[in-house]
Design a protein around this motif. Structure first.
Motif, PDB file in Angstrom:
ATOM      1  N   LEU A   1      43.089  14.403 -52.236  1.00  0.00           N
ATOM      2  CA  LEU A   1      41.097  14.246 -53.464  1.00  0.00           C
ATOM      3  C   LEU A   1      41.758  13.028 -54.694  1.00  0.00           C
ATOM      4  N   TYR A   2      42.483  13.691 -55.036  1.00  0.00           N
ATOM      5  CA  TYR A   2      42.286  13.605 -56.484  1.00  0.00           C
ATOM      6  C   TYR A   2      43.041  11.803 -56.475  1.00  0.00           C
ATOM      7  N   LEU A   3      43.463  11.300 -55.972  1.00  0.00           N
ATOM      8  CA  LEU A   3      44.315   9.948 -56.007  1.00  0.00           C
ATOM      9  C   LEU A   3      43.145   9.477 -55.474  1.00  0.00           C
ATOM     10  N   LEU A   4      42.814   9.800 -54.713  1.00  0.00           N
ATOM     11  CA  LEU A   4      41.704   8.820 -53.168  1.00  0.00           C
ATOM     12  C   LEU A   4      40.374   9.207 -54.000  1.00  0.00           C
ATOM     13  N   VAL A   5      39.998   9.616 -53.852  1.00  0.00           N
ATOM     14  CA  VAL A   5      38.383   9.763 -54.622  1.00  0.00           C
ATOM     15  C   VAL A   5      38.443  10.656 -56.619  1.00  0.00           C
ATOM     16  N   ASN A   6      39.517  10.727 -57.143  1.00  0.00           N
ATOM     17  CA  ASN A   6      39.420  11.061 -58.492  1.00  0.00           C
ATOM     18  C   ASN A   6      38.489  12.270 -58.246  1.00  0.00           C
TER      19      ASN A   6
END
Length: 381
Positions: free
Chosen positions: A190-195
């Motif tokens: 989720l961090y990589l996809l939507v920060n």
């Protein structure tokens, strides 16, 4: 009984730990560097690749065991147990590859930038991790560590920013367990996809978006390159699904991948989340004080699996180009210089994680404290 257990967990998490001194350190970065033997800064291509070759052998050995014995297990219960063990072990090997890629991003793998980026790009892409986009945001994390307004990842909230739902997370153990599970299991993707849990930007930000506000125009070509590599990996996994089936791919790659990303988010959280480690605003922050706002942790047997690098995180933030095989020696050398500014907590990982999500909800200045601009984690809403 339950309240006594909670209290014992809290006491264990706080033992032998006190607040980091919040006055400016009486030493400089140069003083700390002089204490470290010069050979600790040397990076050997041969030695670095020796760890890579060992990890490749370990990876294929575990795969062969899976493909020969586990996949043919007829008992569903035994198969499930073996799969959990396989995923945990192979996930640790995946983590070793991620750590190598992480060192490449810091130029700690070798003296050659092209070689560092090539090795890091390959390993991180195989783990569906966009190497170049993460490299740039991770460098900002190192340059702004402990800076309240500019911390790149897992920056704390102020009390006024805390959603009401966090009251339930604090007081309801079941809700806190569910939230902790979601963050640990899906935090990295989720961090990589939507920060998710990343620094707030003025518009949508993603590590896979070349036009994201995270990156400058000069970065875009490398972000496209990272995206293409991850897409190629996804296509390769899809082809394997068509040939071997979804269950086979989920067992061989999916389980270890989730273990690796879970271990990564746990380590990233625990190294920077502690009630006795401060954050600073623009009036008090400088690079040295911010870099000291991190904690070395003891991960037990996982220390060996992680190259003994995870319990040398303070030294890593001060000197990120030191390779993992010199990190412990460098840590021992800087402890006398850092004194009380060196933070170490040997609380077991699972207890530390539970306490972090309970006690570290937001940051605020101490009431009546003359030292404005210094913020500590608290949880009383």
């Amino acid at each position: 009984m339950f309240h006594k257990l909670v209290k014992s967990v809290r006491d264990m998490a706080r033992k032998n730990v006190s607040r980091t001194p919040h006055i400016k350190p009486p030493f400089t970065l140069g003083d700390v560097r002089k204490a470290i033997p010069l050979h600790c800064f040397e990076r050997s291509v041969f030695r670095s690749f020796s760890y890579v070759f060992f990890d490749v052998i370990l990876l294929f050995s575990l795969y062969c065991i899976f493909n020969t014995y586990i996949i043919t297990e007829s008992s569903r219960f035994c198969f499930l147990v073996y799969m959990i063990v396989y995923s945990l072990l192979q996930g640790c090997v995946f983590s070793r590859f991620w750590i190598i890629g992480h060192e490449c991003g810091h130029s700690a793998f070798s003296n050659y930038k092209c070689l560092n980026d090539t090795v890091g790009f390959i390993f991180h892409s195989l783990l569906l991790f966009p190497y170049f986009s993460w490299k740039y945001t991770h460098h900002r994390h190192h340059s702004k560590t402990g800076y309240l307004q500019h911390e790149e990842f897992n920056g704390p909230m102020l009390k006024s920013e805390v959603p009401l739902i966090f009251k339930h997370l604090i007081t309801n153990p079941a809700a806190r367990f569910l939230f902790t599970f979601i963050v640990v299991a899906f935090g990295v993707p989720l961090y990589l996809l939507v920060n998710f849990r990343g620094r707030a930007y003025d518009r949508f930000a993603s590590h896979f978006d070349p036009f994201s506000p995270m990156f400058s125009r000069n970065h875009r070509a490398q972000i496209f390159f990272s995206d293409a590599a991850c897409l190629a990996m996804v296509c390769g996994l899809y082809k394997l699904v068509l040939i071997k089936g979804f269950a086979w791919v989920a067992c061989v790659y999916g389980g270890p991948y989730l273990v690796q990303t879970s271990l990564l988010i746990v380590a990233a959280t625990l190294h920077h989340t502690h009630p006795f480690v401060p954050y600073y605003d623009s009036a008090e922050w400088n690079w040295l004080r911010g870099s000291l706002s991190t904690v070395d942790r003891d991960y037990g047997i996982l220390n060996r699996m992680f190259y003994e690098a995870t319990n040398a995180h303070v030294a890593h933030h001060l000197f990120p180009k030191i390779p993992h095989y010199h990190a412990q020696e460098a840590t021992r050398a800087i402890k006398p210089i850092l004194g009380e500014y060196y933070r170490y907590d040997d609380t077991p990982m699972y207890i530390s994680l539970w306490s972090a999500f309970k006690e570290c909800v937001y940051v605020e200045e101490d009431e009546g404290d003359q030292n404005k601009g210094i913020y500590w984690y608290k949880n009383k809403l």
